[in-house]
Write an enzyme that holds these catalytic residues in place. Sequence first.
Site, PDB file in Angstrom:
ATOM      1  CD  GLU A 135      -7.601  -2.438 -19.261  1.00 29.34           C
ATOM      2  OE1 GLU A 135      -8.625  -2.806 -19.823  1.00 29.34           O
ATOM      3  OE2 GLU A 135      -7.237  -2.875 -18.157  1.00 29.34           O
ATOM      4  CB  CYS A 148      -5.602   6.503 -13.549  1.00 28.14           C
ATOM      5  SG  CYS A 148      -4.948   5.130 -12.614  1.00 28.14           S
ATOM      6  CB  CYS A 155       1.468  -5.433 -11.050  1.00 18.40           C
ATOM      7  SG  CYS A 155       2.155  -4.639  -9.587  1.00 18.40           S
ATOM      8  CB  CYS A 159      -1.871  -6.280  -3.858  1.00 24.95           C
ATOM      9  SG  CYS A 159      -0.352  -5.306  -3.702  1.00 24.95           S
ATOM     10  CB  CYS A 400      -8.803   1.421  -7.492  1.00 24.85           C
ATOM     11  SG  CYS A 400      -8.765   3.168  -7.339  1.00 24.85           S
TER      12      CYS A 400
HETATM   13  N1  SAH Z   1       1.660  -0.422  -7.217  1.00 23.29           N
HETATM   14  C1  SAH Z   1       1.221   0.920  -6.884  1.00 23.29           C
HETATM   15  C2  SAH Z   1       0.420   1.542  -7.963  1.00 23.29           C
HETATM   16  C3  SAH Z   1      -0.920   0.876  -8.227  1.00 23.29           C
HETATM   17  S1  SAH Z   1      -2.049   1.946  -7.569  1.00 23.29           S
HETATM   18  C4  SAH Z   1       0.508   0.888  -5.551  1.00 23.29           C
HETATM   19  O1  SAH Z   1       0.282  -0.196  -5.024  1.00 23.29           O
HETATM   20  O2  SAH Z   1       0.225   1.955  -5.004  1.00 23.29           O
HETATM   21  C5  SAH Z   1      -3.495   1.105  -7.474  1.00 23.29           C
HETATM   22  C6  SAH Z   1      -4.283   1.573  -6.248  1.00 23.29           C
HETATM   23  O3  SAH Z   1      -5.543   0.941  -6.293  1.00 23.29           O
HETATM   24  C7  SAH Z   1      -3.605   1.131  -4.977  1.00 23.29           C
HETATM   25  O4  SAH Z   1      -3.853   1.959  -3.897  1.00 23.29           O
HETATM   26  C8  SAH Z   1      -4.284  -0.199  -4.789  1.00 23.29           C
HETATM   27  O5  SAH Z   1      -4.089  -0.636  -3.515  1.00 23.29           O
HETATM   28  C9  SAH Z   1      -5.696   0.162  -5.130  1.00 23.29           C
HETATM   29  N2  SAH Z   1      -6.503  -1.011  -5.457  1.00 23.29           N
HETATM   30  C10 SAH Z   1      -6.075  -2.137  -6.051  1.00 23.29           C
HETATM   31  N3  SAH Z   1      -7.083  -3.023  -6.181  1.00 23.29           N
HETATM   32  C11 SAH Z   1      -8.178  -2.446  -5.678  1.00 23.29           C
HETATM   33  C12 SAH Z   1      -9.552  -2.849  -5.586  1.00 23.29           C
HETATM   34  N4  SAH Z   1      -9.969  -4.035  -6.041  1.00 23.29           N
HETATM   35  N5  SAH Z   1     -10.425  -1.985  -5.023  1.00 23.29           N
HETATM   36  C13 SAH Z   1     -10.002  -0.768  -4.612  1.00 23.29           C
HETATM   37  N6  SAH Z   1      -8.732  -0.339  -4.690  1.00 23.29           N
HETATM   38  C14 SAH Z   1      -7.831  -1.161  -5.215  1.00 23.29           C
END
Ligand code: SAH
Length: 430
Positions: A135, A148, A155, A159, A400
């Site tokens: 996406e 984006c 991934c 996280c 995000c």
């Molecule tokens: N792996 C990289 C790139 C992914 S970026 C990284 O971790 O930076 C995705 C961004 O969105 C990151 O800052 C992540 O922490 C944030 N993110 C992921 N899940 C989220 C959520 N449910 N709500 C808000 N931000 C989120």
Amino acid sequence: MTVLIDLNSPARRPAAPQPDAVVAAPQPEAVAAPARRSLAGLSRDGLREALAEIGVPDRELRMRAAQLFNWIYVRGAVSFDEMTTISKVLRAALAEHYTIDRPEVISEQISVDGTRKWLMRMPPAGPHDKGAEIECVYIPEADRGTLCVSSQVGCTLTCTFCHTGTQRLVRNLTDAEIVGQVMVARDRLGDWSVPGPNKVSKAVQHDDDAAPAGRLVTNIVLMGMGEPLYNFDNVKAAVDTMSDGDGIGLGKRRITLSTAGVAPMIEKAGAEIGAMLAISLHATTNETRDGLVPLNKKYKIDEVLEACRNYPGLSNARRITFEYVMLKGVNDSPAHARELVRLLKGIPAKINLIPFNPWPGTKYECSDWDTIEAFSEIVFRAGYASPVRTPRGRDIFAACGQLKSETEKLRARARLMLENGGDPAAEAAS
Ligand code: SAH
């Protein structure tokens, strides 16, 4: 309201079943079909190699690759026919062996706030690859348009607050597939050069800072699915192609690479990729961060911040963005804010507070608005810009960490529809 445009509707693709039915019932012939390779998204070197493969003599390779590069990345050509500066013979040879097909758009969703999300399917990379799906999200704002893009399919980082992390990694995206996302977005937005016989580029920028006038995609963030530093070479090649002044021409200050903190790769990224850096920090103690970003068990906060201090080109004009997701009762107290400020001391930084975007089944909640404001105020008073990121495209699950969820939901529905013989009542009851 969400507008879901089904690009596989019978009017467009007569033989194709519904997109999600493809997943439920894979078509073997689609996998076996011998495909002409697409040149869309390739680097200059990639184009040179493709030309050499069809017998273009060495002495012409550079010039021919430059012509292709211009047609593909400045003018957005979709066929070799339109490449009028290239001889008919070469155009025919190119068309015989290659295409300029983009990744296939399976659906386009447009949020009430103008955010757009595309689900794309990449051409199969081999006989057992059904075509990876990713996406990509476009976020229009008053003074910019941010795209984006994803760097991996899924991934590996898991996280705990990120929905993408619940999807198993399928594979790295190639550089062409990363650039291909930008091409699709520009196609769908009508963001290529002015059409006509004397096509003129819409103000392609050679300067890193200047706003690309008249362009809709002005910034790129590698913040979609995947960890860009785990796909280093392809991300580097993609950034080179996207920032090339003779092509898409988005300067490296307009491209941001976001990492969860692969410490040993950070300095190398600065030296070799040279994009802006964002770090997904999210916590101020290793204990809390271990629970949010499991990668922290490998690369502790201190190690990540040390790598940031050494990031090449770091200055007040080129700050690192620290992303901090606001999770109720987890990382959002005034004490956390003060600790964050202490940790970042000496690093030219911006702190981007991200209200947590919930997804089905998550154990986290977004911090209350007052809490977020109080946190932001402490950070701001310590001298850091601390914008709170406005959640965009929540209604289409484009915010995000929400990527992929809507797709999975749609798929589940399509499967149910199939199992129930297409009876929506049976689907609703289940
Ligand atoms: N792996 C990289 C790139 C992914 S970026 C990284 O971790 O930076 C995705 C961004 O969105 C990151 O800052 C992540 O922490 C944030 N993110 C992921 N899940 C989220 C959520 N449910 N709500 C808000 N931000 C989120």
